[in-house]
Design a protein around this motif. Structure first.
Motif, PDB file in Angstrom:
ATOM      1  N   UNK A  77       0.459   2.269  -0.836  1.00 30.30           N
ATOM      2  CA  UNK A  77       1.647   2.101  -0.086  1.00 30.30           C
ATOM      3  C   UNK A  77       2.006   0.845   0.290  1.00 30.30           C
ATOM      4  N   UNK A  78       2.337   0.005  -0.636  1.00 28.88           N
ATOM      5  CA  UNK A  78       2.673  -1.678  -0.409  1.00 28.88           C
ATOM      6  C   UNK A  78       3.250  -1.775   1.028  1.00 28.88           C
ATOM      7  N   UNK A  79       4.288  -1.109   1.474  1.00 21.01           N
ATOM      8  CA  UNK A  79       5.087  -1.263   2.625  1.00 21.01           C
ATOM      9  C   UNK A  79       4.247  -1.296   3.775  1.00 21.01           C
ATOM     10  N   UNK A  80       3.379   0.028   3.677  1.00 28.70           N
ATOM     11  CA  UNK A  80       2.648   0.159   5.035  1.00 28.70           C
ATOM     12  C   UNK A  80       1.305  -0.976   4.921  1.00 28.70           C
ATOM     13  N   UNK A  81       0.688  -1.376   3.940  1.00 31.64           N
ATOM     14  CA  UNK A  81      -0.193  -2.238   3.863  1.00 31.64           C
ATOM     15  C   UNK A  81       0.272  -3.487   4.242  1.00 31.64           C
ATOM     16  N   UNK A  82       1.658  -3.990   3.943  1.00 36.85           N
ATOM     17  CA  UNK A  82       2.084  -5.333   4.371  1.00 36.85           C
ATOM     18  C   UNK A  82       2.553  -5.131   5.951  1.00 36.85           C
ATOM     19  N   UNK A  83       3.010  -3.981   6.492  1.00 36.87           N
ATOM     20  CA  UNK A  83       3.138  -3.934   7.864  1.00 36.87           C
ATOM     21  C   UNK A  83       1.723  -4.101   8.654  1.00 36.87           C
ATOM     22  N   UNK A  84       0.725  -3.568   7.890  1.00 28.84           N
ATOM     23  CA  UNK A  84      -0.663  -3.546   8.816  1.00 28.84           C
ATOM     24  C   UNK A  84      -1.212  -4.995   8.729  1.00 28.84           C
ATOM     25  N   UNK A  85      -0.901  -5.443   7.616  1.00 28.21           N
ATOM     26  CA  UNK A  85      -1.483  -6.849   7.280  1.00 28.21           C
ATOM     27  C   UNK A  85      -0.706  -7.826   8.359  1.00 28.21           C
ATOM     28  N   UNK A  86       0.517  -7.816   8.563  1.00 31.64           N
ATOM     29  CA  UNK A  86       1.379  -8.414   9.405  1.00 31.64           C
ATOM     30  C   UNK A  86       1.057  -8.405  10.963  1.00 31.64           C
ATOM     31  N   UNK A  88      -2.158  -7.543  11.819  1.00 35.70           N
ATOM     32  CA  UNK A  88      -3.525  -7.864  11.788  1.00 35.70           C
ATOM     33  C   UNK A  88      -4.453  -6.588  12.065  1.00 35.70           C
ATOM     34  N   UNK A  89      -3.997  -5.625  11.527  1.00 38.82           N
ATOM     35  CA  UNK A  89      -4.571  -4.251  11.921  1.00 38.82           C
ATOM     36  C   UNK A  89      -5.664  -4.107  10.683  1.00 38.82           C
ATOM     37  N   UNK A  90      -6.693  -4.890  10.867  1.00 35.89           N
ATOM     38  CA  UNK A  90      -7.624  -4.921   9.723  1.00 35.89           C
ATOM     39  C   UNK A  90      -8.526  -3.383   9.684  1.00 35.89           C
ATOM     40  N   UNK A  91      -8.620  -2.992  11.042  1.00 35.16           N
ATOM     41  CA  UNK A  91      -9.435  -1.703  10.793  1.00 35.16           C
ATOM     42  C   UNK A  91      -8.788  -0.779  10.057  1.00 35.16           C
ATOM     43  N   UNK A  92      -7.228  -0.547  10.432  1.00 37.69           N
ATOM     44  CA  UNK A  92      -6.791   0.351   9.623  1.00 37.69           C
ATOM     45  C   UNK A  92      -6.580   0.133   8.091  1.00 37.69           C
ATOM     46  N   UNK A  93      -6.505  -1.186   7.750  1.00 37.72           N
ATOM     47  CA  UNK A  93      -6.546  -1.817   6.325  1.00 37.72           C
ATOM     48  C   UNK A  93      -7.637  -1.162   5.800  1.00 37.72           C
ATOM     49  N   UNK A  94      -8.707  -1.331   6.424  1.00 43.29           N
ATOM     50  CA  UNK A  94     -10.088  -0.998   5.763  1.00 43.29           C
ATOM     51  C   UNK A  94     -10.227   0.618   5.403  1.00 43.29           C
ATOM     52  N   UNK A  95      -9.751   1.279   6.465  1.00 39.43           N
ATOM     53  CA  UNK A  95      -9.555   2.946   6.354  1.00 39.43           C
ATOM     54  C   UNK A  95      -8.606   3.213   5.075  1.00 39.43           C
ATOM     55  N   UNK A  96      -7.545   2.466   4.958  1.00 35.94           N
ATOM     56  CA  UNK A  96      -6.804   3.039   3.698  1.00 35.94           C
ATOM     57  C   UNK A  96      -7.272   2.459   2.524  1.00 35.94           C
ATOM     58  N   UNK A  97      -7.958   1.526   2.479  1.00 35.39           N
ATOM     59  CA  UNK A  97      -8.425   0.858   1.289  1.00 35.39           C
ATOM     60  C   UNK A  97      -9.854   1.520   1.032  1.00 35.39           C
ATOM     61  N   UNK A  98     -10.679   1.989   1.871  1.00 35.82           N
ATOM     62  CA  UNK A  98     -11.922   2.622   1.369  1.00 35.82           C
ATOM     63  C   UNK A  98     -11.467   4.353   0.984  1.00 35.82           C
ATOM     64  N   UNK A  99     -10.415   4.785   1.338  1.00 35.80           N
ATOM     65  CA  UNK A  99      -9.884   6.225   0.799  1.00 35.80           C
ATOM     66  C   UNK A  99      -9.095   6.248  -0.324  1.00 35.80           C
ATOM     67  N   UNK A 100      -8.825   4.831  -0.979  1.00 40.57           N
ATOM     68  CA  UNK A 100      -7.805   4.444  -1.922  1.00 40.57           C
ATOM     69  C   UNK A 100      -8.632   4.536  -3.374  1.00 40.57           C
ATOM     70  N   UNK A 101      -8.383   5.553  -4.137  1.00 41.10           N
ATOM     71  CA  UNK A 101      -9.183   5.562  -5.570  1.00 41.10           C
ATOM     72  C   UNK A 101      -8.394   4.382  -6.269  1.00 41.10           C
ATOM     73  N   UNK A 102      -9.003   3.746  -7.195  1.00 40.88           N
ATOM     74  CA  UNK A 102      -8.742   2.627  -7.922  1.00 40.88           C
ATOM     75  C   UNK A 102      -7.646   2.995  -8.909  1.00 40.88           C
ATOM     76  N   UNK A 103      -6.794   1.887  -9.156  1.00 35.84           N
ATOM     77  CA  UNK A 103      -5.779   2.368 -10.111  1.00 35.84           C
ATOM     78  C   UNK A 103      -6.218   2.860 -11.498  1.00 35.84           C
ATOM     79  N   UNK A 104      -5.307   3.796 -11.914  1.00 36.67           N
ATOM     80  CA  UNK A 104      -5.851   4.532 -13.351  1.00 36.67           C
ATOM     81  C   UNK A 104      -6.878   5.449 -13.047  1.00 36.67           C
TER      82      UNK A 104
END
Ligand code: G1P
Length: 297
Positions: A77-86, A88-104
């Motif tokens: 979800x690029x918009x969500x990732x961008x918003x969290x990055x702007x 500085x919600x690094x904890x939430x970004x980490x939650x999202x990325x660790x639950x995210x399967x790789x592309x393909x």
């Protein structure tokens, strides 16, 4: 005659998520039951994480109508990732990325008609292809003592090869909701399977060892599912096809010793929420106090 199978790596996992979830109406009218949350994570994510921890590389979802949000959940979800990055919600970004399967690494196919679990698995045949695969029924949310249930199955598989299913004891009065097995002698960290029956009547059940929703199966199951007759509940049952497979190939059981919550039932779903909430550092202390207050203890 039963033949042994080469120990080919298990890279893909199948998640049947086409069920209507009528037991959770009205919640499941517009929201797939697999997206209901245990604490703050959808039920489906627990099974996907368990598979990833066990080394699974590709996640195959057998969905149905009104299940599109599952595909969205595993998308970036690029918009969500961008918003969290702007922010500085690094904890939430980490939650999202660790639950995210790789592309393909995800595939989605549909079970067009509700013909049973065996039929749902068969719908994944082209995506799985000619290799062994894991099957995880997401309703069954597991809390392991050490490693996840599928990781333990993989360890047994590395010794035995063949087909392996996880089993565990259930209350004898609940056997008619599950597949039930008879375990034989110990072999390579697992047990020989001497019998299997899907949803037996309580008085006919050969044991109270239920099939808990984690499997490693050889691709020959697909050929058997193709002409599998309907069984319990008038549905095409994976257990019936496994019985036939066990006559051709080695088939083992592994006894899971952690806790399993059947989130296909209201009681199991509530128990999972309380249990996982109690275990967590962020929610545990408050929930413990609230539950004690509610129970007057
Ligand atoms: C399925 C399987 C059954 C297994 C159960 C575990 O039943 O057919 O063998 O014990 O999952 O949840 P279902 O829950 O789809 O009726």
């Amino acid at each position: 005659m039963v033949s042994s199978c080469p120990k080919r790596p298990v890279r893909k996992a199948v998640f049947p998520v086409a069920g209507l979830g009528t037991r959770f109406l009205p919640a499941s009218k517009a929201v797939p039951k697999e997206m209901l949350t245990v604490v703050d994570m959808p039920v489906i994510q627990y099974a996907v994480n368990e598979a990833r921890e066990a080394g699974i590389e590709h996640f195959v979802f057998v969905t149905g109508r009104n299940k599109g949000v599952i595909e969205d959940h595993f998308d970036l979800q690029p918009e969500l990732v961008g918003m969290l990055a702007s922010r500085n919600k690094s904890d939430m970004l980490e939650v999202l990325s660790k639950n995210q399967p790789e592309a393909g690494r995800t595939s989605f196919t549909r079970q067009q008609e509700p013909l049973g679990l065996g039929h749902a698995v068969w719908c994944a045949r082209d995506i799985v292809g000619d290799e062994p695969f894991a099957l995880l029924l997401p309703d069954m949310v597991m809390k392991a003592k050490n490693e996840g249930c599928l990781s333990s199955l993989m360890e047994v598989y590395n010794n035995t090869g063949g087909n392996i299913i996880a089993v565990e004891e259930c209350d004898p009065k609940d056997v008619s909701s599950y597949g039930v097995v008879v375990l034989g002698e110990e072999q390579g960290g697992g047990f020989a399977i001497n019998g299997m029956v899907e949803k037996p009547a309580v008085e006919d059940a050969p044991s109270n060892l239920m099939i808990n929703g984690r499997y490693i199966l050889q691709p020959e199951i697909f050929k058997l599912l193709e002409n599998q007759e309907t069984g319990a509940g008038g549905e095409i049952q994976i257990t019936d096809a496994m019985l036939r497979l066990a006559k051709m190939q080695e088939f083992f059981g592994y006894t899971f010793t952690g806790s399993t919550y059947d989130c296909g039932s209201k009681e199991g779903f509530i128990a999972a929420n309380v249990s996982f909430a109690l275990d967590r550092d962020d929610t545990g202390p408050v929930v413990r106090k609230l539950v004690a207050e509610l129970l007057g203890i």
